[in-house]
Design a protein around this motif. Structure first.
Motif, PDB file in Angstrom:
ATOM      1  N   LEU A 183      49.112  32.148  18.439  1.00 34.49           N
ATOM      2  CA  LEU A 183      49.523  31.454  17.211  1.00 34.49           C
ATOM      3  C   LEU A 183      49.051  30.007  17.176  1.00 34.49           C
ATOM      4  N   LEU A 184      49.229  29.285  18.292  1.00 34.27           N
ATOM      5  CA  LEU A 184      48.775  27.887  18.326  1.00 34.27           C
ATOM      6  C   LEU A 184      47.261  27.783  18.176  1.00 34.27           C
TER       7      LEU A 184
ATOM      8  N   PRO B  64      41.720  33.137  13.111  1.00 32.87           N
ATOM      9  CA  PRO B  64      42.607  34.075  13.800  1.00 32.87           C
ATOM     10  C   PRO B  64      41.905  34.842  14.926  1.00 32.87           C
ATOM     11  N   LEU B  65      40.621  35.141  14.760  1.00 36.63           N
ATOM     12  CA  LEU B  65      39.885  35.856  15.801  1.00 36.63           C
ATOM     13  C   LEU B  65      39.723  34.983  17.046  1.00 36.63           C
ATOM     14  N   LEU B  66      39.435  33.709  16.845  1.00 40.31           N
ATOM     15  CA  LEU B  66      39.323  32.792  17.981  1.00 40.31           C
ATOM     16  C   LEU B  66      40.673  32.641  18.675  1.00 40.31           C
TER      17      LEU B  66
ATOM     18  N   LEU C  33      43.006  34.895  18.841  1.00 36.65           N
ATOM     19  CA  LEU C  33      43.215  36.134  19.579  1.00 36.65           C
ATOM     20  C   LEU C  33      42.379  36.167  20.860  1.00 36.65           C
ATOM     21  N   GLN C  34      41.140  35.732  20.772  1.00 37.00           N
ATOM     22  CA  GLN C  34      40.260  35.703  21.949  1.00 37.00           C
ATOM     23  C   GLN C  34      40.819  34.783  23.034  1.00 37.00           C
ATOM     24  N   ILE C  35      41.267  33.612  22.633  1.00 36.50           N
ATOM     25  CA  ILE C  35      41.816  32.647  23.602  1.00 36.50           C
ATOM     26  C   ILE C  35      43.094  33.202  24.218  1.00 36.50           C
ATOM     27  N   GLY C  36      43.987  33.722  23.392  1.00 40.85           N
ATOM     28  CA  GLY C  36      45.250  34.260  23.898  1.00 40.85           C
ATOM     29  C   GLY C  36      45.056  35.420  24.848  1.00 40.85           C
ATOM     30  N   LEU C  37      44.175  36.333  24.508  1.00 46.72           N
ATOM     31  CA  LEU C  37      43.968  37.505  25.346  1.00 46.72           C
ATOM     32  C   LEU C  37      43.162  37.184  26.611  1.00 46.72           C
TER      33      LEU C  37
ATOM     34  N   ILE D  30      35.798  29.305  25.542  1.00 51.22           N
ATOM     35  CA  ILE D  30      35.679  30.254  24.430  1.00 51.22           C
ATOM     36  C   ILE D  30      35.241  29.574  23.142  1.00 51.22           C
ATOM     37  N   SER D  31      35.809  28.398  22.864  1.00 47.20           N
ATOM     38  CA  SER D  31      35.458  27.718  21.606  1.00 47.20           C
ATOM     39  C   SER D  31      34.155  26.932  21.725  1.00 47.20           C
ATOM     40  N   GLY D  32      33.795  26.565  22.947  1.00 49.47           N
ATOM     41  CA  GLY D  32      32.605  25.737  23.146  1.00 49.47           C
ATOM     42  C   GLY D  32      32.863  24.272  22.863  1.00 49.47           C
TER      43      GLY D  32
END
Length: 141
Positions: free
Chosen positions: A26-27, A35-37, A39-43, A100-102
């Motif tokens: 969520l953060l 939202p996809l980013l 989800l990627q960070i959280g997972l 992940i975000s670069g």
């Protein structure tokens, strides 16, 4: 006496990871707008956080913070655990978010936002677990 606390620490690891992952997703979504980013960070941090959390639990289980033979009161112990875990967790989140975000600033933003939300959530999680004897033969603290 045999140490039977492993099942407790595994259960705490799983319940905390569910709470922590939802918060991170969520953060990350709110901060990046993607939202996809989020989800990627959280997972991505599920595995690293579970390993770090389990180790943190094992260390704290063995830590005896008694003063003059009197065990440290549970609320103070939980506050201390909250700060040590948050330090580890925030560093892990910042690094993963950056990778992940670069963008290192995205990692910093998500990490700092988690400082507040996760400390509150972790303290509440510790208080809930303190009220149960699941996985303990006898209470150590």
């Amino acid at each position: 006496m045999k140490d039977t606390s492993y099942k407790r620490h595994i259960a705490k690891t799983i319940t905390w990871r569910i709470v922590g992952t939802v918060d991170t997703i969520l953060l990350s979504w709110l901060i990046t707008g993607d939202p996809l980013l989020g989800l990627q960070i959280g997972l991505a941090e599920v595995i690293t956080k579970m390993i770090l959390y389990f180790i943190h639990e094992r260390v704290w289980f063995r830590v005896n913070l008694s003063k003059n033979g009197k065990v440290l009161e549970s609320r103070k112990r939980h506050i201390a655990k909250t700060f040590t875990w948050r330090g580890l967790g925030t560093l892990d989140t910042m690094i993963i978010s950056w990778i992940i975000s670069g963008n290192p600033f995205t990692g910093l933003k998500i990490g700092f936002a988690e400082l507040i939300t996760k400390m509150i959530l972790y303290y509440l999680h510790e208080r809930v677990w303190y009220r149960t004897d699941y996985g303990l033969k006898a209470r150590k603290y």
